[in-house]
Scaffold this active site. Structure first.
Site, PDB file in Angstrom:
ATOM      1  N   ASP A  13     -12.718   4.712  -2.303  1.00 46.89           N
ATOM      2  CA  ASP A  13     -13.432   3.724  -3.328  1.00 46.89           C
ATOM      3  C   ASP A  13     -14.987   3.745  -2.783  1.00 46.89           C
ATOM      4  O   ASP A  13     -15.557   2.878  -3.096  1.00 46.89           O
ATOM      5  CB  ASP A  13     -12.874   2.274  -2.901  1.00 46.89           C
ATOM      6  CG  ASP A  13     -11.507   1.962  -3.137  1.00 46.89           C
ATOM      7  OD1 ASP A  13     -10.994   2.569  -4.019  1.00 46.89           O
ATOM      8  OD2 ASP A  13     -10.996   1.224  -2.708  1.00 46.89           O
ATOM      9  N   LYS A  16     -16.168   7.861  -5.751  1.00 48.27           N
ATOM     10  CA  LYS A  16     -16.076   9.248  -6.241  1.00 48.27           C
ATOM     11  C   LYS A  16     -16.065   9.440  -7.661  1.00 48.27           C
ATOM     12  O   LYS A  16     -16.481  10.348  -8.389  1.00 48.27           O
ATOM     13  CB  LYS A  16     -14.713   9.695  -5.834  1.00 48.27           C
ATOM     14  CG  LYS A  16     -14.647   9.723  -4.056  1.00 48.27           C
ATOM     15  CD  LYS A  16     -13.439  10.133  -3.674  1.00 48.27           C
ATOM     16  CE  LYS A  16     -12.080   9.044  -4.056  1.00 48.27           C
ATOM     17  NZ  LYS A  16     -12.220   7.760  -3.121  1.00 48.27           N
ATOM     18  N   GLY A  40      -7.897   4.849  -7.562  1.00 48.05           N
ATOM     19  CA  GLY A  40      -8.545   4.088  -8.718  1.00 48.05           C
ATOM     20  C   GLY A  40      -9.956   4.658  -9.021  1.00 48.05           C
ATOM     21  O   GLY A  40     -10.767   4.195  -8.111  1.00 48.05           O
ATOM     22  N   HIS A  41     -10.194   5.235  -9.905  1.00 45.56           N
ATOM     23  CA  HIS A  41     -11.910   5.894 -10.077  1.00 45.56           C
ATOM     24  C   HIS A  41     -12.305   5.294 -11.251  1.00 45.56           C
ATOM     25  O   HIS A  41     -11.999   5.410 -12.295  1.00 45.56           O
ATOM     26  CB  HIS A  41     -11.552   7.421  -9.992  1.00 45.56           C
ATOM     27  CG  HIS A  41     -11.111   7.811  -8.833  1.00 45.56           C
ATOM     28  ND1 HIS A  41     -10.804   9.420  -8.566  1.00 45.56           N
ATOM     29  CD2 HIS A  41     -10.577   7.540  -7.538  1.00 45.56           C
ATOM     30  CE1 HIS A  41     -10.472   9.709  -7.334  1.00 45.56           C
ATOM     31  NE2 HIS A  41     -10.130   8.505  -6.854  1.00 45.56           N
ATOM     32  N   GLN A 225      -8.664   9.067  -2.531  1.00 46.46           N
ATOM     33  CA  GLN A 225      -8.842   8.268  -0.962  1.00 46.46           C
ATOM     34  C   GLN A 225     -10.304   8.861  -0.287  1.00 46.46           C
ATOM     35  O   GLN A 225     -10.910   9.438  -0.875  1.00 46.46           O
ATOM     36  CB  GLN A 225      -7.593   8.632  -0.313  1.00 46.46           C
ATOM     37  CG  GLN A 225      -6.331   7.835  -0.762  1.00 46.46           C
ATOM     38  CD  GLN A 225      -5.674   8.432  -1.973  1.00 46.46           C
ATOM     39  OE1 GLN A 225      -5.401   9.947  -2.002  1.00 46.46           O
ATOM     40  NE2 GLN A 225      -5.440   8.004  -3.197  1.00 46.46           N
TER      41      GLN A 225
HETATM   42  P1  GDP Z   1     -13.575   5.583  -6.156  1.00 48.50           P
HETATM   43  O1  GDP Z   1     -12.210   5.287  -6.063  1.00 48.50           O
HETATM   44  O2  GDP Z   1     -14.353   6.279  -5.080  1.00 48.50           O
HETATM   45  O3  GDP Z   1     -13.958   6.482  -7.356  1.00 48.50           O
HETATM   46  O4  GDP Z   1     -14.332   4.391  -6.232  1.00 48.50           O
HETATM   47  P2  GDP Z   1     -13.800   3.058  -6.893  1.00 48.50           P
HETATM   48  O5  GDP Z   1     -14.196   3.281  -8.461  1.00 48.50           O
HETATM   49  O6  GDP Z   1     -12.527   2.446  -6.624  1.00 48.50           O
HETATM   50  O7  GDP Z   1     -14.997   1.917  -6.386  1.00 48.50           O
HETATM   51  C1  GDP Z   1     -16.396   1.955  -6.623  1.00 48.50           C
HETATM   52  C2  GDP Z   1     -16.887   0.816  -7.231  1.00 48.50           C
HETATM   53  O8  GDP Z   1     -18.269   0.898  -6.954  1.00 48.50           O
HETATM   54  C3  GDP Z   1     -16.539   0.871  -8.723  1.00 48.50           C
HETATM   55  O9  GDP Z   1     -16.360  -0.520  -9.260  1.00 48.50           O
HETATM   56  C4  GDP Z   1     -18.081   1.387  -9.309  1.00 48.50           C
HETATM   57  O10 GDP Z   1     -18.277   1.210 -10.507  1.00 48.50           O
HETATM   58  C5  GDP Z   1     -18.879   1.063  -8.232  1.00 48.50           C
HETATM   59  N1  GDP Z   1     -20.349   1.720  -7.981  1.00 48.50           N
HETATM   60  C6  GDP Z   1     -20.322   3.350  -7.826  1.00 48.50           C
HETATM   61  N2  GDP Z   1     -21.337   3.467  -7.452  1.00 48.50           N
HETATM   62  C7  GDP Z   1     -22.327   2.193  -7.411  1.00 48.50           C
HETATM   63  C8  GDP Z   1     -23.575   1.947  -7.260  1.00 48.50           C
HETATM   64  O11 GDP Z   1     -24.493   3.014  -6.809  1.00 48.50           O
HETATM   65  N3  GDP Z   1     -23.743   0.611  -7.243  1.00 48.50           N
HETATM   66  C9  GDP Z   1     -23.082  -0.389  -7.535  1.00 48.50           C
HETATM   67  N4  GDP Z   1     -23.533  -1.416  -7.471  1.00 48.50           N
HETATM   68  N5  GDP Z   1     -21.826  -0.056  -7.739  1.00 48.50           N
HETATM   69  C10 GDP Z   1     -21.312   1.266  -7.668  1.00 48.50           C
HETATM   70  P1  IMO Z   2      -9.357   6.104  -4.298  1.00 51.36           P
HETATM   71  O1  IMO Z   2      -9.255   7.360  -4.668  1.00 51.36           O
HETATM   72  C1  IMO Z   2      -8.902   3.033  -1.360  1.00 51.36           C
HETATM   73  C2  IMO Z   2      -5.162   2.787   0.982  1.00 51.36           C
HETATM   74  C3  IMO Z   2      -4.146   1.900   0.580  1.00 51.36           C
HETATM   75  C4  IMO Z   2      -3.421   1.613   2.302  1.00 51.36           C
HETATM   76  C5  IMO Z   2      -3.189   3.228   2.411  1.00 51.36           C
HETATM   77  C6  IMO Z   2      -1.594   3.743   2.221  1.00 51.36           C
HETATM   78  O2  IMO Z   2      -9.577   5.096  -5.305  1.00 51.36           O
HETATM   79  O3  IMO Z   2     -10.452   5.947  -3.201  1.00 51.36           O
HETATM   80  P2  IMO Z   2      -0.806   4.519  -0.232  1.00 51.36           P
HETATM   81  O4  IMO Z   2      -0.390   3.664  -1.294  1.00 51.36           O
HETATM   82  O5  IMO Z   2      -1.534   5.646  -0.348  1.00 51.36           O
HETATM   83  O6  IMO Z   2       0.489   4.869   0.712  1.00 51.36           O
HETATM   84  O7  IMO Z   2      -1.487   3.427   0.781  1.00 51.36           O
HETATM   85  O8  IMO Z   2      -4.113   3.700   1.894  1.00 51.36           O
HETATM   86  N1  IMO Z   2      -5.416   3.412  -0.344  1.00 51.36           N
HETATM   87  C7  IMO Z   2      -6.541   3.550  -0.642  1.00 51.36           C
HETATM   88  N2  IMO Z   2      -7.590   2.785  -0.240  1.00 51.36           N
HETATM   89  N3  IMO Z   2      -8.905   3.686  -2.102  1.00 51.36           N
HETATM   90  C8  IMO Z   2      -8.044   4.576  -2.179  1.00 51.36           C
HETATM   91  O9  IMO Z   2      -8.197   5.565  -3.711  1.00 51.36           O
HETATM   92  C9  IMO Z   2      -6.663   4.608  -1.856  1.00 51.36           C
HETATM   93  N4  IMO Z   2      -5.547   4.986  -1.908  1.00 51.36           N
HETATM   94  C10 IMO Z   2      -4.649   4.391  -0.902  1.00 51.36           C
HETATM   95  O10 IMO Z   2      -4.645   0.572   0.386  1.00 51.36           O
HETATM   96  O11 IMO Z   2      -4.207   1.223   2.946  1.00 51.36           O
HETATM   97 MG    MG Z   3     -10.942   3.673  -5.797  1.00 56.86          MG
END
Ligand code: GDP
Ligand code: IMO
Ligand code: MG
Length: 433
Positions: A13, A16, A40-41, A225
């Site tokens: 999270d 990416k 979840g991206h 991840q």
């Molecule tokens: P990922 O799994 O690495 O793609 O990240 P996620 O989408 O799960 O979580 C990142 C969260 O931060 C999302 O809600 C993005 O919209 C938000 N986000 C990304 N970059 C920034 C930033 O520079 N500032 C803020 N405030 N939010 C951001």
């Molecule tokens: P993105 O791509 C954050 C965590 C779960 C749990 C552990 C194992 O959005 O960054 P799993 O279901 O993979 O067997 O769970 O890994 N986890 C993540 N945490 N971002 C993710 O993906 C994750 N995918 C798995 O919360 O701790």
């Molecule tokens: Mg994510």
């Protein structure tokens, strides 16, 4: 011209999705190489939010090719829903813009049932998985009983494998996990329907990538991840079941390592983690609440609140080394606005000693106390900043300090969720190593 890998440098999270969407501008092909819909991206374009779980985050740019590599585990139901949602919004209209590896493994209903039942039985000791069947699907892959897309396409092979697996899984589900048995016919019919809808996308993606790269196309590899969730290099057993590090790009796509020219690590300017497991810089008081509130730290897949803490340079340095990270994208710097002091963890203390390297022992990680270095904060909002020199002096110092501790260049600073809310310092596609 370079091919670039985007790797999570923390516990996932990191942002990416945003960075992949941004860099897609300079790429021709965007490839997922591991994980599944545990990812979840989030992409925000002109204020509109899209969350992707399986389709690569290049989908919001017309004319790009999105590839789901052999290292990904695919829940066909989730993928079909995601494709339909994208099409409804005017994306992925051309079926030729998405390709799925014939060697990618399928997540089956028994994988989800096993994942969820095991977590229930673990109680307090749960890993906190996403419950999407990821671990059990990778277990079957390694046990050589997994069902791949190519197996689904061949009716006889599919029937044979499914029948054998259901027989075995039902014994395990009933006797050990105290769950209900699953029905062969129901699953067979459902998955036969998925085959009809998905077969148009299935191909030898390793070969496709090789041909495209020979034709001069630029590839962006999208990690899911993060390094500390890597099954080998993370906080085992509180990890996911795949190799999230740059080394996973080759095995997860069939593209040799010499074709990966830049490895960009994505890290938040602080740290978050969803699920269980050690987290030395975690904040349990009001500062953690502020990070959660200002950063809107809720999981994009499960909606669970994310645990929040200060930037952990020990953890990110570990990621830099293991993935050979050539440049860092620092996200969510805007969220730190308003803190008087911003600590950075530069070492851990455990067993009465200081340690600058990440320990393999889970016991050591659980008892690690962070050694913090304090930086001065800033008050002005950052979301409108587009040039590094326009950042407040203390924000610049914070970024430069992180660079120095990690001995790694920061090539991008993100100051908001939108594609536009970015301070670009160096374009990795223009640098070839
Ligand atoms: P990922 O799994 O690495 O793609 O990240 P996620 O989408 O799960 O979580 C990142 C969260 O931060 C999302 O809600 C993005 O919209 C938000 N986000 C990304 N970059 C920034 C930033 O520079 N500032 C803020 N405030 N939010 C951001
Ligand atoms: P993105 O791509 C954050 C965590 C779960 C749990 C552990 C194992 O959005 O960054 P799993 O279901 O993979 O067997 O769970 O890994 N986890 C993540 N945490 N971002 C993710 O993906 C994750 N995918 C798995 O919360 O701790
Ligand atoms: Mg994510």
């Amino acid at each position: 011209m370079a091919n670039v890998a985007i790797i999570g440098a923390q516990w996932g999270d990191e942002g990416k999705g945003k960075i992949v969407d941004l860099f897609t501008h300079d790429a021709d092909i965007i490839v997922r190489f591991q994980g599944g819909n545990n990812a979840g991206h989030t992409l925000v374009v002109d204020g509109k939010k899209t969350v992707l779980h399986l389709v690569p985050s290049g989908a919001l740019h017309p004319g790009k090719l999105c590839v789901i590599g052999n290292g990904v585990v695919v829940d066909p139901e989730v993928l079909l829903k995601e494709i339909a949602g994208l099409k409804q919004n005017g994306w992925l209209l051309d079926d030729a813009s998405l390709r799925i590896s014939e060697e990618a493994h399928l997540i089956m209903p028994y994988h989800k049932a096993i994942d969820q039942a095991r977590e229930r039985l673990r109680g307090e000791g749960m890993i906190g998985t996403t419950g999407r069947g990821i671990g059990p699907a990778y277990e079957d892959k390694v046990a050589r009983i997994g069902i791949r897309f190519i197996d689904l396409l061949e009716e006889e092979t599919f029937q044979e494998k499914l029948r054998r697996n259901i027989e075995e899984k039902n014994i395990y589900l009933k006797a050990i996990l105290k769950e209900k048995a699953l029905d062969f016919d129901k699953i067979h019919d459902r998955y036969s329907g998925y085959r009809e809808k998905l077969k148009t996308y299935v191909t030898d993606t390793g070969l496709l990538l090789d041909r495209e790269m020979r034709a001069g196309k630029r590839v962006l590899f999208e990690g899911a991840q993060g390094t500390l969730l890597d099954v080998d290099h993370g906080t085992y057993p509180f990890v996911t079941s795949s190799n999230t590090v740059a080394g996973g790009v080759s095995s997860g796509t069939g593209v040799g390592p010499r074709h990966i020219h830049q490895v960009i690590g994505i890290s938040k300017a602080y740290t978050t983690r969803v699920g269980s497991g050690p987290f030395p810089t975690e904040l349990h008081g009001s500062e953690g609440e502020i990070l959660k509130r200002e950063g809107i730290e809720f999981g994009a897949t499960t909606g669970r609140p994310r645990r929040c803490g200060w930037f952990d340079a020990v953890a990110v340095r570990h990621a830099v080394r293991i993935s050979g990270i050539t440049g860092l994208a620092l996200t969510k710097l805007d969220v730190l606005t308003g803190f008087k002091k911003i600590p950075i963890c530069v070492a851990y203390r455990y067993d009465g000693k200081l340690h600058e390297e990440f320990p393999a022992s889970i016991r050591a990680m659980q008892s690690a106390q962070p050694i913090l270095e304090e930086m001065d904060g800033w008050d002005t909002p950052l979301t409108a900043v587009r040039r590094f020199s326009d950042l407040p002096a203390n924000a610049q110092k914070y970024v430069r300090r992180i660079e120095k501790i990690l001995e790694t260049e920061v090539i991008l600073v993100s100051v908001g969720p939108d594609r536009e809310q970015t301070v670009m310092l160096k374009n990795p596609f223009e640098a070839r190593q």
